[in-house]
Design a protein around this motif. Structure first.
Motif, PDB file in Angstrom:
ATOM      1  N   TRP A  52       0.844  -1.201   0.000  1.00 50.11           N
ATOM      2  CA  TRP A  52       0.000   0.000   0.000  1.00 50.11           C
ATOM      3  C   TRP A  52       0.875   1.245   0.000  1.00 50.11           C
ATOM      4  O   TRP A  52       0.673   2.176  -0.770  1.00 50.11           O
ATOM      5  CB  TRP A  52      -0.913  -0.010   1.233  1.00 50.11           C
ATOM      6  N   GLY A 105     -10.355  -7.433  -5.567  1.00 49.58           N
ATOM      7  CA  GLY A 105      -9.906  -6.440  -4.596  1.00 49.58           C
ATOM      8  C   GLY A 105      -9.729  -5.054  -5.180  1.00 49.58           C
ATOM      9  O   GLY A 105      -9.164  -4.181  -4.526  1.00 49.58           O
ATOM     10  N   HIS A 106     -10.260  -4.841  -6.388  1.00 54.54           N
ATOM     11  CA  HIS A 106     -10.171  -3.516  -7.006  1.00 54.54           C
ATOM     12  C   HIS A 106      -8.776  -2.920  -6.939  1.00 54.54           C
ATOM     13  O   HIS A 106      -8.615  -1.727  -6.653  1.00 54.54           O
ATOM     14  CB  HIS A 106     -11.179  -2.547  -6.365  1.00 54.54           C
ATOM     15  N   TRP A 107      -7.782  -3.742  -7.176  1.00 50.34           N
ATOM     16  CA  TRP A 107      -6.400  -3.267  -7.267  1.00 50.34           C
ATOM     17  C   TRP A 107      -5.934  -2.578  -5.990  1.00 50.34           C
ATOM     18  O   TRP A 107      -5.072  -1.727  -6.013  1.00 50.34           O
ATOM     19  CB  TRP A 107      -6.224  -2.323  -8.477  1.00 50.34           C
ATOM     20  N   HIS A 108      -6.551  -2.934  -4.871  1.00 53.42           N
ATOM     21  CA  HIS A 108      -6.144  -2.325  -3.593  1.00 53.42           C
ATOM     22  C   HIS A 108      -5.637  -3.414  -2.650  1.00 53.42           C
ATOM     23  O   HIS A 108      -6.328  -4.407  -2.425  1.00 53.42           O
ATOM     24  CB  HIS A 108      -7.342  -1.590  -2.970  1.00 53.42           C
ATOM     25  N   VAL A 141      -5.366  -3.918   0.543  1.00 50.64           N
ATOM     26  CA  VAL A 141      -6.148  -4.365   1.694  1.00 50.64           C
ATOM     27  C   VAL A 141      -7.348  -5.201   1.246  1.00 50.64           C
ATOM     28  O   VAL A 141      -7.649  -6.260   1.805  1.00 50.64           O
ATOM     29  CB  VAL A 141      -6.610  -3.153   2.534  1.00 50.64           C
ATOM     30  N   LYS A 142      -7.997  -4.739   0.175  1.00 50.07           N
ATOM     31  CA  LYS A 142      -9.149  -5.499  -0.323  1.00 50.07           C
ATOM     32  C   LYS A 142      -8.690  -6.832  -0.913  1.00 50.07           C
ATOM     33  O   LYS A 142      -9.407  -7.832  -0.828  1.00 50.07           O
ATOM     34  CB  LYS A 142      -9.901  -4.692  -1.380  1.00 50.07           C
ATOM     35  N   ILE A 143      -7.514  -6.839  -1.516  1.00 50.20           N
ATOM     36  CA  ILE A 143      -6.979  -8.082  -2.063  1.00 50.20           C
ATOM     37  C   ILE A 143      -6.719  -9.068  -0.922  1.00 50.20           C
ATOM     38  O   ILE A 143      -7.034 -10.255  -1.014  1.00 50.20           O
ATOM     39  CB  ILE A 143      -5.692  -7.803  -2.867  1.00 50.20           C
ATOM     40  N   GLY A 194      -8.319  -9.157   1.837  1.00 51.81           N
ATOM     41  CA  GLY A 194      -9.645  -9.640   2.221  1.00 51.81           C
ATOM     42  C   GLY A 194     -10.091 -10.788   1.333  1.00 51.81           C
ATOM     43  O   GLY A 194     -10.588 -11.809   1.804  1.00 51.81           O
ATOM     44  N   GLY A 195      -9.879 -10.618   0.029  1.00 55.14           N
ATOM     45  CA  GLY A 195     -10.274 -11.654  -0.918  1.00 55.14           C
ATOM     46  C   GLY A 195      -9.503 -12.941  -0.693  1.00 55.14           C
ATOM     47  O   GLY A 195     -10.071 -14.040  -0.692  1.00 55.14           O
ATOM     48  N   SER A 243     -19.720  -7.710  -6.749  1.00 53.22           N
ATOM     49  CA  SER A 243     -18.921  -6.567  -6.300  1.00 53.22           C
ATOM     50  C   SER A 243     -19.166  -5.394  -7.231  1.00 53.22           C
ATOM     51  O   SER A 243     -19.369  -5.553  -8.431  1.00 53.22           O
ATOM     52  CB  SER A 243     -17.441  -6.928  -6.261  1.00 53.22           C
ATOM     53  N   SER A 287     -15.774  -0.438 -10.093  1.00 47.83           N
ATOM     54  CA  SER A 287     -15.169   0.855  -9.773  1.00 47.83           C
ATOM     55  C   SER A 287     -14.165   1.188 -10.859  1.00 47.83           C
ATOM     56  O   SER A 287     -12.995   1.351 -10.631  1.00 47.83           O
ATOM     57  CB  SER A 287     -14.515   0.834  -8.405  1.00 47.83           C
TER      58      SER A 287
END
Lengths: 512, 314
Positions: free
Chosen positions: B164, B242-245, B247-249, B251-252, B293, B296
């Motif tokens: 990040w 994870g929308h290329w992020h 933290v979201k990745i 999560g996935g 999802s 975005s």
């Protein structure tokens, strides 16, 4: 980064030739700019002005010819080399990354703020503030580019180039997205700046060419047809040299009509991408056979309005009555079928599919019609006939009808869109900045077509920042400010001053 | 309670290979290149990672150093593969999807062939053991879930904030995001688009190699042809998910792995549930979540998949 702060006392391009497949974009061009000079580079769309400047910036490599700075030959292999030499360019198509903030976009080129492990955004912010204050060009450093209107993006571009320390400015149609007031301010600013740096600017607006430039160079079909001092030539001389014939922009001088209302916007509320209300209880009525000019500084809800009417943006509340039917939140298909024609703001991304051929773009809205398809197969002959007819009728200058639409110049792309929209016989037309960035010849053509449609009894909503365009064409002028219609004026009551004041947000022009 | 602790303490190390690979893939995609060959690089990483401790570390007293060498080799070759991919899709502008499938086959095939040549049959390695963190691992419930894993598990989760930071706070990350979204703009401002893409591919390849080595050294402690088992493709999907992020990745990756741990636990507990469906569970979950999802587009790399050609006029 090594930066030399040596002044650029002279810049010379010699015998520059550049070929693209099938096109001679620059044909043996030689030009010189001395210290403190402002050179206006004028010519119609597709004349090769932008190509020439891209060569100067190291974006394209010339096939022949050389560039000299202060008498020494230089080779720009990439824009980096041009920056290091002190050149900076504001491109006509904005070179901004939409999913990054203004701050980040400027940081991208501001190498002083780069350390390997940290990006010093505070430093960039200071630099932006310094430049903003110095030149009176204000931008919100934390806004994302995709949230900004075209006018705002242009401002970011200017700030960016200045922040990066350009000492020789190349401006590709810098004022095409600015309001009249902003344009005047910019011209004053550029004049002041020309005392310390040289400027090349590309423009179609002859008035600003006259106001700003010392020298003028005119290109036609990739070749230099004229070079001389500005003060010896009148705007009409320049226009004639540019197009090769006399130009007279058409005017709407027909008596105002009393048709029935065809498009009736009632208490329209629409949100912007950023989530706030871009249109607030907007009301506007347009009758058949009249052109209503929507004047306003870009970013005041014009884009949202056009998108909402065309079903491309959700309407929160309110009605859009189109021939009595409420089309708010209907699908674009339904709205197109109802007879809506649309010339969108972003001609390259919304108006055409750039990689599709010209003939395909001309039937984008009609590919399913019997005229162009049978048993779900396209009728190639009919499509080609349609394209050939429209190409002649709308004077679209393309090598043939099979070229990718995106490879055409801006004016010709706009003619393709106009040809498609008008040939579909719409009942109403929304034209958003229809001549932005176009040369006189193309603008004249498009205006004539719009007036023609008006004569046929079609209502037209013309969104523009160009007061001349609005005043030339409109029967009535509506001024939009912060998502509301400030005032609707009859043409006879509208003039540059009254509109300018209303566009700035002052409601009662008597008080100023 | 025990059941849940089991699932969590099993699921977290499961997620590591996916997490590392998809963080690497995230850098690729942020720079505008999607690398479907991730699976192939992981296979190479898995093979090379175990080859070093197996062949030269055999019988030695300190396997640790050879494990580290194995990981380093896997990352190095991974980076090399990433750049090889760059040569094909960045320099020669080949279609990325096709080239990626090619790389996947090349990687998996090469790893399998070399494995048969140098190792032969199934051989286990000591691998990298667990490193329970003193004191913390003794905490009931939290200890076994979070603090009783091998060192790469801890490192992988440290990669998340690191990635990040790199992406959003360093000049390199800024350049990566710019070339993946509007390469023309980046070019106009003097950024060498293709160079940045090569760099991102090298980073992505190195991480994919590491992820593969994790599987052979930490998880399976052996190599087989099927060791990656589609994780490279799941990693690519997780980046979209994870929308290329980062933290979201993460999560996935956790969601997928916990589902996998759950299905193993279901089977292990002897619960009467058709195991075929249990095995499907994590994959179905990814598809369902992907389908629901939110788009975005505005924040993603809009130039994803497009080779950059400065003089192309469209």
């Amino acid at each position: 980064m090594e930066v030399t702060h040596k002044k650029i006392t002279s810049l010379r391009m010699e015998h520059i030739t550049k070929r693209f497949p099938g096109v001679l974009a620059s044909d043996d061009i030689t030009l010189t700019v001395e210290e403190g000079e402002v050179l206006a580079l004028v010519g119609e769309n597709g004349a090769g002005k932008t190509t020439l400047m891209n060569i100067l910036m190291g974006l394209y490599q010339p096939d022949e010819g050389r560039i000299l700075i202060n008498g020494e030959e230089v080779h720009f292999k990439s824009p980096n080399d041009a920056f290091d030499a002190g050149l900076g360019m504001v491109h006509q198509q904005y070179m901004l990354v939409p999913n990054m903030t203004v701050l980040e976009n400027i940081a991208l080129g501001y190498k002083q703020a780069w350390s390997p492990i940290k990006l010093d955004l505070g430093m960039v912010r200071e630099r932006i503030n310094e430049i903003s204050k110095k030149y009176g060009l204000f931008v919100d450093p934390d806004a994302y580019i995709w949230q900004l209107s075209v006018g705002e993006q242009q401002r970011v571009e200017l700030v960016k180039t200045l922040c990066l320390g350009a000492r020789f400015l190349i401006l590709d149609e810098p004022t095409s997205a600015l309001t009249p007031q902003e344009t005047d301010e910019l011209i004053v600013l550029l004049k002041r700046m020309s005392s310390e740096l040289s400027i090349i600017f590309i423009s179609h607006k002859l008035q600003e060419v006259k106001d700003l430039s010392d020298k003028i160079a005119i290109l036609r079909h990739g070749a230099m047809v004229f070079e001389g001092t500005t003060k010896d030539h009148s705007p009409s001389d320049i226009a004639a040299l540019m197009t090769g014939h006399e130009v007279d922009l058409p005017q709407n001088d027909a008596p105002s009509c009393n048709g029935t209302p065809v498009l009736d916007l009632k208490n329209l509320n629409v949100k912007s991408d950023r989530g706030f209300l871009a249109l607030k209880d907007l009301n506007l009525t347009i009758r058949g056979g009249e052109i209503v000019g929507l004047a306003g500084v870009s970013g005041n809800g014009q884009r949202e309005l056009a998108e909402a009417i065309n079903g491309l943006r959700k309407v929160e509340s309110g009605e859009i009555l189109f021939f009595g039917e409420n089309i708010a939140n209907k699908t674009p298909y339904h709205i197109i079928e109802a007879g809506m024609g649309y010339i969108p703001e972003e001609r390259n991304t919304e108006g055409i599919v750039p990689s599709f051929s010209m003939k395909e773009n001309l039937i984008l809205k009609d590919s399913g019609r019997d005229e162009f398809s049978k048993h779900s197969f396209l009728k190639n002959k009919a499509i080609e006939k349609n394209a050939n007819d429209l190409r002649v009728k709308f004077d679209i200058r393309s090598p043939n009808i099979h070229v990718a639409a995106g490879s055409l110049s801006g004016g010709n792309i706009q003619k393709v869109i106009l040809a498609r929209e008008i040939s579909r016989k719409p009942k109403f037309l929304i034209a958003v900045y229809p001549i932005r960035g176009l040369d006189l010849g193309a603008a004249e053509f498009i205006h004539k077509q719009l007036l023609e449609k008006r004569k046929e009894g079609i209502g037209i909503l013309l969104v523009s920042e160009e007061l001349d365009e609005i005043l030339d064409l409109s029967d009535r002028v509506a001024v939009i400010f912060k998502g509301q219609i400030q005032k609707v004026l009859d043409r006879k009551d509208a003039n540059r001053r009254s509109l300018g004041i209303l566009m700035a947000g002052v409601k009662d022009d008597q008080t100023v | 309670m025990n059941f849940i602790v089991n699932i969590l303490s099993l699921g977290i190390p499961f997620s590591v290979a996916l997490l590392i690979a998809s963080l690497g893939e995230m850098f690729n995609q942020r720079a505008g290149v999607f690398n479907l060959g991730c699976e192939g690089i992981m296979a190479m990483g898995a093979f090379l990672g175990m080859l070093v401790p197996y062949s030269i570390g055999q019988g030695g007293p300190t396997p640790g150093i050879y494990n580290v060498l194995g990981l380093a080799l896997a990352m190095g070759v991974g980076a090399l593969f990433g750049m090889l991919f760059g040569f094909v899709v960045v320099t020669f502008r080949a279609p990325q999807g096709i080239a990626g499938i090619g790389l996947q086959m090349f990687g998996v095939g090469t790893a399998g062939t070399l494995f048969r040549h140098f190792v032969g049959g199934t051989q286990s390695v000591p691998g990298i053991g667990n490193l329970p963190i003193p004191f913390l691992s003794k905490i009931p419930i939290l200890g076994p879930i979070f603090f009783s894993h091998n060192i790469l598990v801890y490192l992988a989760f440290l990669f998340v904030p690191t990635a990040w930071y790199i992406l959003f706070k360093t000049p390199w990350g800024l350049r990566v995001r710019a070339v993946g979204t509007n390469p023309r703009a980046a070019d106009s401002i003097g950024i060498q688009v293709n160079k940045v893409r090569y760099q991102a591919l090298a980073v992505g390849g190195a991480l994919a190699g590491l992820a593969g080595a994790y599987l052979s050294l930490c998880q399976a402690k052996m190599f087989s042809d099927e060791i990656i088992a589609g994780r490279g493709f799941i990693a690519v999907a997780l980046v979209y998910f994870g929308h290329w992020h980062p933290v979201k990745i993460m999560g996935g990756a956790l969601l997928f792995s916990l589902a996998q741990a759950l299905q193993l636990a279901i089977q292990g507990q002897g619960i009467n549930f058709p195991y075929e469906f249990a095995v499907m569970l994590p994959y179905v979950m990814v598809i369902v979540v992907l389908a629901f999802s939110r788009e975005s587009q505005l924040l993603g790399p809009t130039a994803l998949g497009q080779p950059f050609n400065r003089e192309k006029r469209i």
